[in-house]
Write an enzyme that holds these catalytic residues in place. Structure first.
Site, PDB file in Angstrom:
ATOM      1  N   GLY A  73       0.822  -1.208   0.000  1.00 45.62           N
ATOM      2  CA  GLY A  73       0.000   0.000   0.000  1.00 45.62           C
ATOM      3  C   GLY A  73       0.855   1.256   0.000  1.00 45.62           C
ATOM      4  N   THR A  74       1.943   1.205   0.727  1.00 43.81           N
ATOM      5  CA  THR A  74       2.837   2.366   0.811  1.00 43.81           C
ATOM      6  C   THR A  74       3.401   2.710  -0.562  1.00 43.81           C
ATOM      7  OG1 THR A  74       3.407   1.751   3.083  1.00 43.81           O
ATOM      8  CG2 THR A  74       4.916   3.257   1.955  1.00 43.81           C
ATOM      9  N   ASN A 155      -7.616   4.304   9.335  1.00 42.33           N
ATOM     10  CA  ASN A 155      -7.188   3.036   9.933  1.00 42.33           C
ATOM     11  C   ASN A 155      -7.357   3.011  11.450  1.00 42.33           C
ATOM     12  OD1 ASN A 155      -5.060   4.969   9.112  1.00 42.33           O
ATOM     13  ND2 ASN A 155      -3.785   3.774  10.478  1.00 42.33           N
ATOM     14  N   GLN A 183      -7.895   0.617   3.870  1.00 39.36           N
ATOM     15  CA  GLN A 183      -8.808   0.099   4.901  1.00 39.36           C
ATOM     16  C   GLN A 183     -10.232  -0.105   4.395  1.00 39.36           C
ATOM     17  OE1 GLN A 183      -8.104  -1.177   7.717  1.00 39.36           O
ATOM     18  NE2 GLN A 183      -6.001  -0.475   7.987  1.00 39.36           N
ATOM     19  N   GLY A 204      -2.677  -5.953  -0.024  1.00 37.73           N
ATOM     20  CA  GLY A 204      -3.097  -7.337   0.160  1.00 37.73           C
ATOM     21  C   GLY A 204      -3.309  -7.752   1.600  1.00 37.73           C
ATOM     22  N   THR A 241      10.184  -7.850 -11.771  1.00 33.62           N
ATOM     23  CA  THR A 241       9.459  -9.099 -12.013  1.00 33.62           C
ATOM     24  C   THR A 241       8.337  -9.227 -10.990  1.00 33.62           C
ATOM     25  OG1 THR A 241      11.464 -10.074 -12.882  1.00 33.62           O
ATOM     26  CG2 THR A 241       9.718 -11.606 -12.225  1.00 33.62           C
ATOM     27  N   CYS A 329       3.708   3.981  20.332  1.00 28.58           N
ATOM     28  CA  CYS A 329       4.837   3.352  21.026  1.00 28.58           C
ATOM     29  C   CYS A 329       5.951   3.062  20.040  1.00 28.58           C
ATOM     30  CB  CYS A 329       4.391   2.064  21.688  1.00 28.58           C
ATOM     31  SG  CYS A 329       3.609   0.928  20.542  1.00 28.58           S
TER      32      CYS A 329
HETATM   33  C1  LIG Z   1      -1.742  -0.476   6.286  1.00 23.24           C
HETATM   34  C2  LIG Z   1      -2.042   0.812   5.620  1.00 23.24           C
HETATM   35  C3  LIG Z   1      -1.177   1.333   4.631  1.00 23.24           C
HETATM   36  C4  LIG Z   1       0.129   0.692   4.274  1.00 23.24           C
HETATM   37  O1  LIG Z   1      -0.009  -0.498   3.573  1.00 23.24           O
HETATM   38  P1  LIG Z   1       1.269  -1.469   3.476  1.00 23.24           P
HETATM   39  O2  LIG Z   1       0.883  -2.524   2.519  1.00 23.24           O
HETATM   40  O3  LIG Z   1       1.494  -1.999   4.860  1.00 23.24           O
HETATM   41  O4  LIG Z   1       2.407  -0.640   3.006  1.00 23.24           O
HETATM   42  C5  LIG Z   1      -1.533   2.515   4.025  1.00 23.24           C
HETATM   43  N1  LIG Z   1      -2.662   3.153   4.349  1.00 23.24           N
HETATM   44  C6  LIG Z   1      -3.511   2.688   5.280  1.00 23.24           C
HETATM   45  C7  LIG Z   1      -4.757   3.442   5.575  1.00 23.24           C
HETATM   46  C8  LIG Z   1      -3.231   1.507   5.945  1.00 23.24           C
HETATM   47  O5  LIG Z   1      -4.064   1.054   6.879  1.00 23.24           O
END
Ligand SMILES: *Cc1c(COP(=O)(O)O)cnc(C)c1O
Length: 391
Positions: A73-74, A155, A183, A204, A241, A329
């Site tokens: 996601g990042t 999140n 999310q 994923g 790849t 934390c």
């Molecule tokens: C977990 C999350 C991400 C990051 O996704 P990753 O696959 O862990 O990099 C980005 N945005 C939100 C809102 C998330 O909850």
């Protein structure tokens, strides 16, 4: 770790669904070819990729060619925002919110820093329920705005933003719109064909596929500049790849999500409500964080005043209950989360906030165990607090 686990931290990551695991296994064993190779042995692997692309597209109302696989996601968030910035280098303004995931928040702050503050970043405020002010948003949109990046669902609190309307407003001004929907995907219906969203990120491991695979949706016709530059994979949109096994897994998870969606909105929502109402009723000075209505069906964030979230988590851990606290934390400090601070949650409450995030795997019996376990934990910790007074 032994004993049973009650897993209520699904916004952090989710268990891989057994059907998803079964779907990916052939690609970790016999089907090891490179999907770009010419022989028919590799063709089978390419077919797996193609199927996964269609499965993801179907879940979010997209066309297969609008789906680009990434590593997480990042990466999807970075790719979308950097693409917009590079496509329109003369525009020097970014709009986002104060409650974004670090993947968006820190990136936007870094773009500003690394360009010697040539970029202006507007972080939209939220109110005490975590909701945006659309008048403030409209006023922020300008001819200098390169991109708007607003998460679909938060999140930490589960609060849902009015993405359809916000994307429409950006489109009217000719401004690209990105949403971090990590999310939201699989929990609420998404139909991108009907929306003015240019970019959407998903991941994923937040929907029962493995960690390390994500998707960036790019609307057909939207100008795009790649982030990872290399080979011709993903039609030149993302070199490297393909992580075929994980991509196949994500496709399967998306297919399952289509059928889980109804459950999310009935059974999971009912479990969440049972947990939430039970905790608020049984534990004095407990407060719900985030809008009660505009919220994901699986998430509940509650502050227990005059106690430390970290201490609560330790006691919960002894009972095998997994959840998250609203204090960071991870950063080594006990600063309350930027989300709760943006909502103006008082320090005494923000420090004792716990996020419970459920999935289709949770049971009523688990929720009832948590409801019996939490009140004595909070009561014993409050006895140690110099600020706590029993009424
Ligand atoms: C977990 C999350 C991400 C990051 O996704 P990753 O696959 O862990 O990099 C980005 N945005 C939100 C809102 C998330 O909850």
């Amino acid at each position: 770790m032994s004993g049973r686990i009650i897993y209520l931290d699904n916004n952090a990551t989710t268990p891989v669904d057994p059907e998803v695991r079964a779907a990916m296994m052939p690609y970790l064993t016999d089907l090891y070819g490179n999907p770009s190779s010419m022989y028919s042995f590799a063709g089978e692997v390419a077919a797996g990729l193609k199927r996964a692309r269609a499965q993801v597209a179907a879940l979010i109302g997209a066309m297969p060619e609008e789906i680009t696989f990434t590593s997480c996601g990042t990466e999807s968030d970075s790719t979308a925002i950097l693409s917009a910035v590079r496509t329109f280098p003369e525009k020097r303004h970014i709009i986002t919110t104060r409650v974004e995931h670090p993947a968006v928040k820190n990136l936007c702050e870094n773009i500003s820093l690394f360009t010697g503050h040539k970029y202006r970043v507007t972080q939209l405020k939220v109110d005490d329920r975590g909701m945006l002010d659309l008048a403030e948003y409209e006023a922020a949109l300008s001819d200098d705005t390169a991109v708007v990046s607003v998460m679909w669902a938060n999140n930490e609190t589960g609060v849902i933003f009015p993405i359809a309307e916000m994307a429409r407003m950006a489109k009217k001004r000719g401004i690209l719109f990105h949403t971090d929907a990590v999310q939201a995907v699989g929990k609420v219906p998404i139909d991108l064909a009907a929306l003015d969203v240019d970019f959407l990120s998903l991941s994923g491991h937040k929907l029962h596929a493995p960690k390390g695979v994500g998707v960036l949706y790019v609307k057909k016709g939207t100008l795009f500049t790649p982030f990872l530059i290399g080979g011709h994979q993903e039609r030149g949109r993302r070199g490297g790849t393909e992580n075929v096994a994980s991509i196949v897994a994500l496709g399967k998870a998306c297919e399952l999500a289509v059928s889980h969606m109804a459950q999310e909105n009935s059974r999971v929502r009912a479990l969440r409500d049972r947990l939430e109402e039970g905790l608020l009723a049984r534990i004095p000075k407990s407060i719900l964080n985030g809008d009660k209505i505009n919220r994901l069906p699986n998430t509940c964030n509650i502050s227990f005043e005059y106690v430390e979230g970290e201490a609560i988590l330790l006691h919960m851990n002894r009972e095998g209950i997994c959840a998250s606290s609203g204090s960071a934390c991870t950063s080594g400090s006990l600063e309350p989360s930027h989300v709760l601070r943006a909502m103006g949650v008082p320090f005494t409450a923000a420090h004792g906030s716990i996020r419970f995030s459920l999935s289709v795997y949770n049971t009523e019996e688990e929720i009832d165990f948590v409801l019996d376990t939490m009140p004595p934990i909070i009561a014993s910790l409050r006895k140690l607090s110099p600020f706590w007074k029993e009424d």
